[in-house]
Scaffold this active site. Structure first.
Site, PDB file in Angstrom:
ATOM      1  N   ASP A 151      45.995  31.008  33.586  1.00 20.36           N
ATOM      2  CA  ASP A 151      45.340  30.418  32.348  1.00 20.36           C
ATOM      3  C   ASP A 151      44.404  31.551  33.059  1.00 20.36           C
ATOM      4  O   ASP A 151      43.382  30.991  33.770  1.00 20.36           O
ATOM      5  CB  ASP A 151      45.141  28.852  31.773  1.00 20.36           C
ATOM      6  CG  ASP A 151      46.126  28.434  31.835  1.00 20.36           C
ATOM      7  OD1 ASP A 151      47.562  29.610  31.656  1.00 20.36           O
ATOM      8  OD2 ASP A 151      46.462  27.173  31.472  1.00 20.36           O
ATOM      9  N   ASP A 194      52.925  25.011  22.450  1.00 16.69           N
ATOM     10  CA  ASP A 194      52.248  24.005  22.759  1.00 16.69           C
ATOM     11  C   ASP A 194      52.127  22.682  21.969  1.00 16.69           C
ATOM     12  O   ASP A 194      50.953  22.097  21.278  1.00 16.69           O
ATOM     13  CB  ASP A 194      50.344  24.757  22.514  1.00 16.69           C
ATOM     14  CG  ASP A 194      49.876  25.386  23.538  1.00 16.69           C
ATOM     15  OD1 ASP A 194      50.860  26.449  24.212  1.00 16.69           O
ATOM     16  OD2 ASP A 194      49.010  27.430  22.442  1.00 16.69           O
TER      17      ASP A 194
HETATM   18  O1  1PR Z   1      47.361  31.528  19.909  1.00 19.71           O
HETATM   19  O2  1PR Z   1      49.068  33.725  20.718  1.00 19.71           O
HETATM   20  O3  1PR Z   1      46.955  33.600  20.856  1.00 19.71           O
HETATM   21  O4  1PR Z   1      48.279  31.772  22.229  1.00 19.71           O
HETATM   22  C1  1PR Z   1      46.943  31.226  22.976  1.00 19.71           C
HETATM   23  C2  1PR Z   1      47.670  30.881  24.294  1.00 19.71           C
HETATM   24  O5  1PR Z   1      47.339  30.844  25.685  1.00 19.71           O
HETATM   25  C3  1PR Z   1      48.957  29.603  23.989  1.00 19.71           C
HETATM   26  O6  1PR Z   1      50.167  30.430  24.800  1.00 19.71           O
HETATM   27  C4  1PR Z   1      48.683  28.389  25.021  1.00 19.71           C
HETATM   28  O7  1PR Z   1      49.233  27.719  25.667  1.00 19.71           O
HETATM   29  C5  1PR Z   1      47.493  29.159  25.644  1.00 19.71           C
HETATM   30  N1  1PR Z   1      46.210  28.511  25.520  1.00 19.71           N
HETATM   31  C6  1PR Z   1      45.496  28.044  24.720  1.00 19.71           C
HETATM   32  N2  1PR Z   1      44.776  27.038  25.272  1.00 19.71           N
HETATM   33  C7  1PR Z   1      44.916  26.494  26.605  1.00 19.71           C
HETATM   34  C8  1PR Z   1      44.601  25.662  27.321  1.00 19.71           C
HETATM   35  O8  1PR Z   1      44.684  25.106  28.957  1.00 19.71           O
HETATM   36  N3  1PR Z   1      42.960  25.235  26.700  1.00 19.71           N
HETATM   37  N4  1PR Z   1      46.653  27.317  27.703  1.00 19.71           N
HETATM   38  C9  1PR Z   1      45.912  27.277  27.010  1.00 19.71           C
HETATM   39  C10 1PR Z   1      48.110  26.693  27.855  1.00 19.71           C
HETATM   40  C11 1PR Z   1      49.828  25.592  29.131  1.00 19.71           C
HETATM   41  C12 1PR Z   1      50.054  26.185  30.032  1.00 19.71           C
HETATM   42  C13 1PR Z   1      49.767  25.601  31.592  1.00 19.71           C
HETATM   43  C14 1PR Z   1      51.299  24.235  31.976  1.00 19.71           C
HETATM   44  C15 1PR Z   1      51.612  25.032  33.038  1.00 19.71           C
HETATM   45  N5  1PR Z   1      48.589  26.472  28.913  1.00 19.71           N
HETATM   46  O9  1PR Z   1      49.937  28.156  30.482  1.00 19.71           O
HETATM   47  O10 1PR Z   1      50.099  27.082  32.909  1.00 19.71           O
HETATM   48  O11 1PR Z   1      50.588  23.603  31.110  1.00 19.71           O
HETATM   49  O12 1PR Z   1      50.185  23.717  33.685  1.00 19.71           O
HETATM   50  P1  1PR Z   1      50.841  22.918  34.574  1.00 19.71           P
HETATM   51  O13 1PR Z   1      51.731  22.976  36.509  1.00 19.71           O
HETATM   52  O14 1PR Z   1      49.911  22.647  35.780  1.00 19.71           O
HETATM   53  O15 1PR Z   1      51.214  21.188  34.017  1.00 19.71           O
HETATM   54  P2  1PR Z   1      47.931  33.033  20.736  1.00 19.71           P
END
Ligand code: 1PR
Length: 547
Positions: A245, A400
Site C-alpha cells: 500500500d 473492499d
Molecule cells: O478505488 O480504484 O482508486 O483503488 C484504491 C485501492 O486502494 C483499492 O484497491 C483499495 O483496496 C486500496 N486502499 C484504499 N485505502 C486503503 C487503506 O488501507 N486505507 N488499501 C487501501 C487496502 C488492503 C490490502 C492489504 C490487505 C492485506 N489495503 O491492500 O494489503 O488487506 O493486509 P494484511 O495482510 O496486512 O492483513 P481505487
C-alpha cells in the site's frame, strides 16, 4: 562478440513489453524494435512477445506489412522466439480471432482453442510446470535451460492441444486440470513458449539468456522422450502475492504503509514501512510470485503525468521479473485544463511503465451498480474498455467489503450467509457490503452482485480484501471468500488478515480454493518472511513455487 548480435523485438503496441525489454537488458543484451520490413533481413534473432489477443496480433502483422516478411524469416529457419500469443501465431488460426483475415502464419499444424471454463477458472493464470518431450542427442534433458523442477508463469485463456500433426514441433506440454496443451514448441531455430519467461523469475531469465547467447541444444538429432504425464493432477501452484500500500507520508515522501482495518496512521503519523521499489525488489528476491502496488490515496484527483505510481512501476520493472499489479486511480481522470484522460489510457500508461495488470476498486463498484440498474452492459466502463484493448487477464477488480450483520436474511435483499462468527448483538447472518474510496463510502451493493457484474464486464481476476480482517492477523475471512467463490468462476486472490502459514493453508483448503493469497503486514513486519512461509507451505503439502 555476441553482444553485437542484432536482436529485434516484434512489437505491435498491445501491452506490457517493458518487462521483456528490461529482462533482455538485465541479461546484458540490447534489443531494438522492428520498424520496417528490411529489419527482418538484418536480424540475427527476433523475439515476438505477443500480448493481448490473437486477432489483433495477426491484423497488426498484416497492416504493418510484416506477415510475409516474418513467414520468410521463419521458413529460412531464422532464430525466433515467440512468447504466448507470439507462439500461437505460428499455428493455423485461433478461436479467439473473429476478425476477417486473422488466420495464423500456418507454420505449425493445429488451431488455438479456448479452455473449457465449466470445470476450472479461465484464464489459466499462475505458475505451472513444463513436461519435456525431447532431449538433444547427448541426452541433455534441460534444453534451453527449461527444467521440470521449475515453475513458469502462464496467463492465457486459449491453447493448442497436441496432435499427431504437430508432435514433431512439441518440445514441452503442460497440464491445466486434466487438459494437456502445448507449452513449448521448437524445430530448428524456431522456439516458442506459451508462458512468459520475462515474468518467470530466475527460471525465465535462464531461458531467455539461453536463447540470446546461443547456448542452445538445437544442433544434432534429438531424441523423443515420452515422459509419464500424470493426468490426475496439474502442477499449478498457489500464488503468494506481496502487497504494497503506497502513499505520500506527512513529509511528502512516497512510502509503503499498512493499515489496521484501513487506518494507516499511528500516533497521528502515516506508518512508514519502507520504500516501494526497494521493498518490491526484496520480496521478489525472497520468492513473491507477484507484487501488487496500491495507491491508497487515489481518491484525490491528480493528473496522469503526476501519478507517482508510474515512476514506481518503471523502477520496479527494472528489477522485478514476476507479474506486477497496480491499483488505485484506474478511472477516467479529469485534467486541470478540463479535458478527461479515459481510464484505458491511464491503464495504458501503467502497462507501458511495466505493469502487467491494473486493479480497479471504486470505479468497479460504480459500474456494477449501474449494471444492476438496467441489467445491460454499456461497453464503456473502464473494465470493458481496458479488457477489450489489453485482454481480460490484465484487469483485476479489487473489492473492499465489510460485514453487515442481520438477525434475519429477510431484513435485506442482499446475498446473506449464515455466519459462524456472530455479530456484536449475536446476529447469526451477514452480507458483505462493497465500499468505495478505500472503505470510506458504504454502498448498496454486495460482493456477489459485484462479482457477477464484473465477470460479465470482462474482468479477469478478483482481489477480495476485507476491512474487518485487514491488518488483524486473524486469518482470511473464509466465509467471504467462499461466498464469492460460489458465485464466480474468475480466478480469486484472497486478501486481508494473514497472520501465519496455517491461515494460507486454511484458505487454500476451501473447495474450490482461491488461486492466490495476498498478504502485506506479515512481510513488512517480518513476522513471517516469504522464504519461511513458502517452506512451511511445502511442508504442508501445497504446490508452491520455489525460488
Ligand atoms: O478505488 O480504484 O482508486 O483503488 C484504491 C485501492 O486502494 C483499492 O484497491 C483499495 O483496496 C486500496 N486502499 C484504499 N485505502 C486503503 C487503506 O488501507 N486505507 N488499501 C487501501 C487496502 C488492503 C490490502 C492489504 C490487505 C492485506 N489495503 O491492500 O494489503 O488487506 O493486509 P494484511 O495482510 O496486512 O492483513 P481505487
Amino acid at each position: 562478440m555476441e553482444m553485437e548480435s542484432k536482436v529485434y523485438l516484434l512489437d505491435y503496441g498491445a501491452g506490457n513489453v517493458r518487462s521483456l525489454i528490461n529482462a533482455v537488458d538485465k541479461l546484458g543484451f540490447k534489443i531494438q524494435p522492428i520498424t520496417c520490413i528490411e529489419d527482418f533481413d538484418k536480424a540475427d534473432k527476433i523475439i515476438f512477445p505477443g500480448v493481448g489477443n490473437f486477432g489483433k496480433a495477426m491484423q497488426s502483422l498484416r497492416s504493418l506489412g510484416y506477415f510475409d516478411a516474418l513467414l520468410n524469416y521463419l521458413r529460412k529457419d531464422g532464430k525466433f522466439f515467440g512468447i504466448c500469443v507470439g507462439m500461437q501465431c505460428l499455428f493455423e488460426g485461433s478461436d479467439e480471432a473473429q476478425e476477417e483475415g486473422a488466420q495464423g502464419l500456418g507454420l505449425i499444424p493445429g488451431r488455438v482453442t479456448k479452455f473449457d471454463c465449466s470445470t476450472r477458472s479461465v484464464p489459466h493464470m499462475g505458475w505451472n510446470k513444463v513436461f519435456l518431450h525431447k532431449t538433444d542427442a547427448s541426452g541433455n534433458s534441460t534444453p534451453y535451460g527449461i527444467d521440470f523442477k521449475n515453475h513458469y508463469y502462464f496467463v492465457h485463456s486459449y491453447r493448442v492441444t497436441p496432435s499427431t500433426d504437430n508432435s514433431d514441433w512439441m518440445l514441452g506440454s503442460t497440464l491445466y486440470g486434466e487438459d494437456r496443451f502445448i507449452s513449448t514448441i521448437q524445430k530448428g531455430n524456431i522456439l516458442g513458449v506459451q508462458f512468459h519467461p520475462e515474468k518467470s523469475g530466475q527460471a525465465g531469465l535462464r531461458l531467455l539468456a539461453s536463447f540470446l547467447s546461443d547456448d542452445c541444444w538445437l544442433k544434432g538429432p534429438c531424441r523423443t522422450l515420452e515422459p509419464e504425464i500424470p493426468t490426475d493432477k496439474d502442477f499449478l501452484t498457489k500464488r503468494i502475492v506481496a502487497c504494497l500500500d503506497v502513499r505520500a507520508n506527512d513529509q511528502g515522501d512516497l512510502v509503503v504503509t499498512k493499515g489496521d482495518q484501513y487506518d494507516v496512521r499511528e500516533e497521528g503519523q502515516v506508518r512508514n514501512l519502507g520504500k516501494p521499489i526497494a521493498l518490491a525488489k526484496q520480496y521478489y528476491e525472497e520468492g513473491a510470485d507477484e507484487i501488487a502496488f496500491l495507491n491508497i490515496t487515489s481518491f484525490r484527483s491528480c493528473p496522469l503525468q503526476d501519478q507517482p505510481m508510474l515512476e514506481v512501476l518503471q523502477g520496479a520493472s527494472l528489477e522485478v521479473f514476476v507479474p506486477l499489479t497496480v491499483g488505485g486511480g484506474i478511472r477516467d481522470i479529469a485534467n486541470p485544463d478540463g479535458s478527461v484522460t479515459p481510464a484505458s489510457e491511464v491503464a495504458g500508461a501503467y502497462f507501458r511503465a511495466g505493469a502487467d495488470k491494473v486493479s480497479i476498486g471504486s470505479d468497479a463498484v460504480d459500474a456494477a451498480e449501474a449494471y444492476w440498474k438496467c441489467k445491460k452492459l454499456t461497453g464503456s466502463t473502464p473494465i470493458e474498455t481496458i479488457a477489450r484493448s489489453y485482454g481480460s487477464q490484465a484487469v483485476v477488480v479489487s473489492i473492499d467489503p465489510r460485514r453487515v450483520y442481520v438477525t434475519d436474511p429477510k431484513e435485506t435483499e442482499h446475498h446473506t450467509i449464515a455466519t459462524a462468527q456472530p455479530g456484536p448483538q449475536g446476529e447469526k447472518f451477514c452480507w458483505f457490503q462493497c465500499t468505495s474510496q478505500g472503505g470510506r463510502t458504504g454502498r448498496d451493493l454486495d460482493v456477489v452482485q459485484l462479482a457477477i457484474a464484473c465477470q460479465k464486464m470482462g474482468a479477469g481476476e478478483l482481489m477480495i480484501n476485507s476491512i474487518d480482517r485487514d491488518g488483524t492477523g486473524l486469518g482470511f475471512d473464509l466465509e467471504l471468500i467462499q461466498q464469492v467463490r460460489e458465485n464466480t468462476s474468475l480466478p480469486l486472490v484472497a486478501s486481508s488478515g494473514a497472520g501465519c502459514s496455517a491461515h494460507f493453508q486454511q484458505v487454500f483448503s476451501l473447495n474450490p480454493p482461491p488461486e492466490a493469497a495476498l498478504a502485506a503486514g506479515i512481510f513488512h513486519r517480518k513476522s513471517l518472511p516469504l522464504p519461511v512461509l513458502k517452506s512451511e507451505l511445502v511442508a504442508m503439502g501445497l504446490e508452491v513455487r520455489s525460488n
